[in-house]
Design an enzyme around this catalytic site. Sequence first.
Site, mmCIF file in Angstrom:
data_model
loop_
_atom_site.group_PDB
_atom_site.id
_atom_site.type_symbol
_atom_site.label_atom_id
_atom_site.label_comp_id
_atom_site.label_asym_id
_atom_site.label_seq_id
_atom_site.Cartn_x
_atom_site.Cartn_y
_atom_site.Cartn_z
ATOM 1 N N CYS A 18 -4.600 -3.051 3.849
ATOM 2 C CA CYS A 18 -4.344 -2.664 5.238
ATOM 3 C C CYS A 18 -5.388 -3.225 6.200
ATOM 4 C CB CYS A 18 -4.241 -1.139 5.338
ATOM 5 S SG CYS A 18 -3.390 -0.569 6.833
ATOM 6 N N LYS A 35 -9.875 0.464 -2.342
ATOM 7 C CA LYS A 35 -10.180 0.064 -0.970
ATOM 8 C C LYS A 35 -11.638 0.344 -0.644
ATOM 9 C CE LYS A 35 -8.333 0.549 3.741
ATOM 10 N NZ LYS A 35 -7.328 1.251 4.564
ATOM 11 N N GLU A 52 0.844 -1.198 0.000
ATOM 12 C CA GLU A 52 0.000 0.000 0.000
ATOM 13 C C GLU A 52 0.879 1.248 0.000
ATOM 14 O OE1 GLU A 52 -3.443 1.868 2.986
ATOM 15 O OE2 GLU A 52 -1.830 0.607 3.769
#
Length: 538
Positions: free
Chosen positions: A409, A358, A295
């Site tokens: 994440c 995301k 990321e």
Amino acid sequence: MTTVDPDEKRTDAAQPRPAAPRPLPLAVAVPVAVAAGLALLVAFPPYGVWPLAPVGVALLAAATHRRRLRAGAGLGFLTGVAFFAPLLAWTNLHTGLLPWVLLSLLQAGYLALLGAATAWVSPLVDRVRWCWAPLTGVLWVGQEALRDRTPFGGFPWGRLAFSQGDSPLLRLAALGGAPLVTFAVATAGGLLLAAGWRRWDVGRWRQTRWWLPVAGLTAGAVLLCTAGLLVPVGRGGGGATVTVAIVQGNVPRLGLDFNAQRQAVLNNHVDATLELAGQVAAGARPHPDLVVWPENASDIDPLRNPTAGARISQAADTIGAPILVGAVLLGPDAGQVRNAGILWRPGSGPDLDQLYVKRHPVPFAEYVPLRNIARMVSKQVDRVRTDFVAGSTPGVVRAGKVLLGDVICFEVAYDEVVRDTVTGGAQLLVVQTNNATFDADEARQQLAMVQLRAVEHGRPALMASTVGVSGFVAPDGRVSDATGFNTREVVVRQLALTGGRTLATRVGLWPEVVLAGLAVAALAAAAVLRRRQRVGPG
């Protein structure tokens, strides 16, 4: 634990009725509640003493049993503070104390609800003693189900299941996911509590076989913790293999300004990939079929910045393999940004059809809900200048001969986000993360979540971090090639792809729905019993 056992049978019918059961003295209950939080803490990485998780559950239940609701909530809150404040200490490294304090207190509030719920069902446990252990289990699942979703999408960090990375109980994830593992851990704690909750009297020791129920319940807890060894995991697969490289390029500096030096993070990952290409050309490393960057590996939008795009193309062309690039992208509308993973192919560049955005941005970190109100609490929220836009489709990315399940994440903590990629056909789970704003403890806690997801869905998995910890996880939960923290490293591994679906993948949310529903039913049954006790017989 010193108390009166309400289920003891009188040996003499002429004896008076035993005194009403009493809770632990408050002077004992308070340190027991704090000890419960500390035991839970030590069960999690970086300590990883997983057997202490059931012990922590047992201590909290002991402290709150037979108490008034307000006292139960207060004791649960003490446990929550002792647990969450040190567990989440990595949140205060670069943002000051206030966000850490607020988050810790919010999470502790859910254990306050759990403490109140445990106190509420005490009459039910006293009436039906055998239900103590499973009742403890369903209450924990219900608490976590609520905490994982509220407020603003929830914060699942610190679920009991995530403490079991090296435990036999981890294998239960293949049957019912994280909720079933949490249930098993908490049920084991309930068995320990039932073993210890009785009148310890020297005279009774000599007259009764007091050790039989204690030994039986303790043995039950141990057997439950080892029952996971009977669950077969990591046996799927169709024989296909893929060689994957994780590039951990590191950053110029840790903290919120990790990307303040323009293009430095991107250059670190490009240079590390070029070094890997040289080693491949020299025969020192196998040629990867796929390269994974973490990321935020590109600190500049490579779709808008030609220089950044050219550097990534240089890396992909030189290594001769597609690169899954973590990048912050502008748009799609003015004033919007997206946290994305995009596949960059050698020779042709970015493949916009293989782009994952995301789906679960982090509140107060990637976007600020109720910004005007939040600013009254702390002006730190203005460090998030632009809110991230959430994606709408699961992270299923086609990269050559392998179909990836990409999550970014903290998304690895959310059951549905990961499961959606597997039901979409993913053969390999990929977690792209940036731990530059946290520390090694946070990274290891996150890697434990990847372990659970690999077992839950019977898939090989990997975590690629900017600064560490990165590594591969087998479908049975074993970690390989874990990197250090705040280092530049490249690890390459051949993975056997797996097909099919585990029972956990097939049943989805149902284990959590059933167990949380049983918790609600138990609370309702306790309410009925309490009412009958107030009204009295007749």
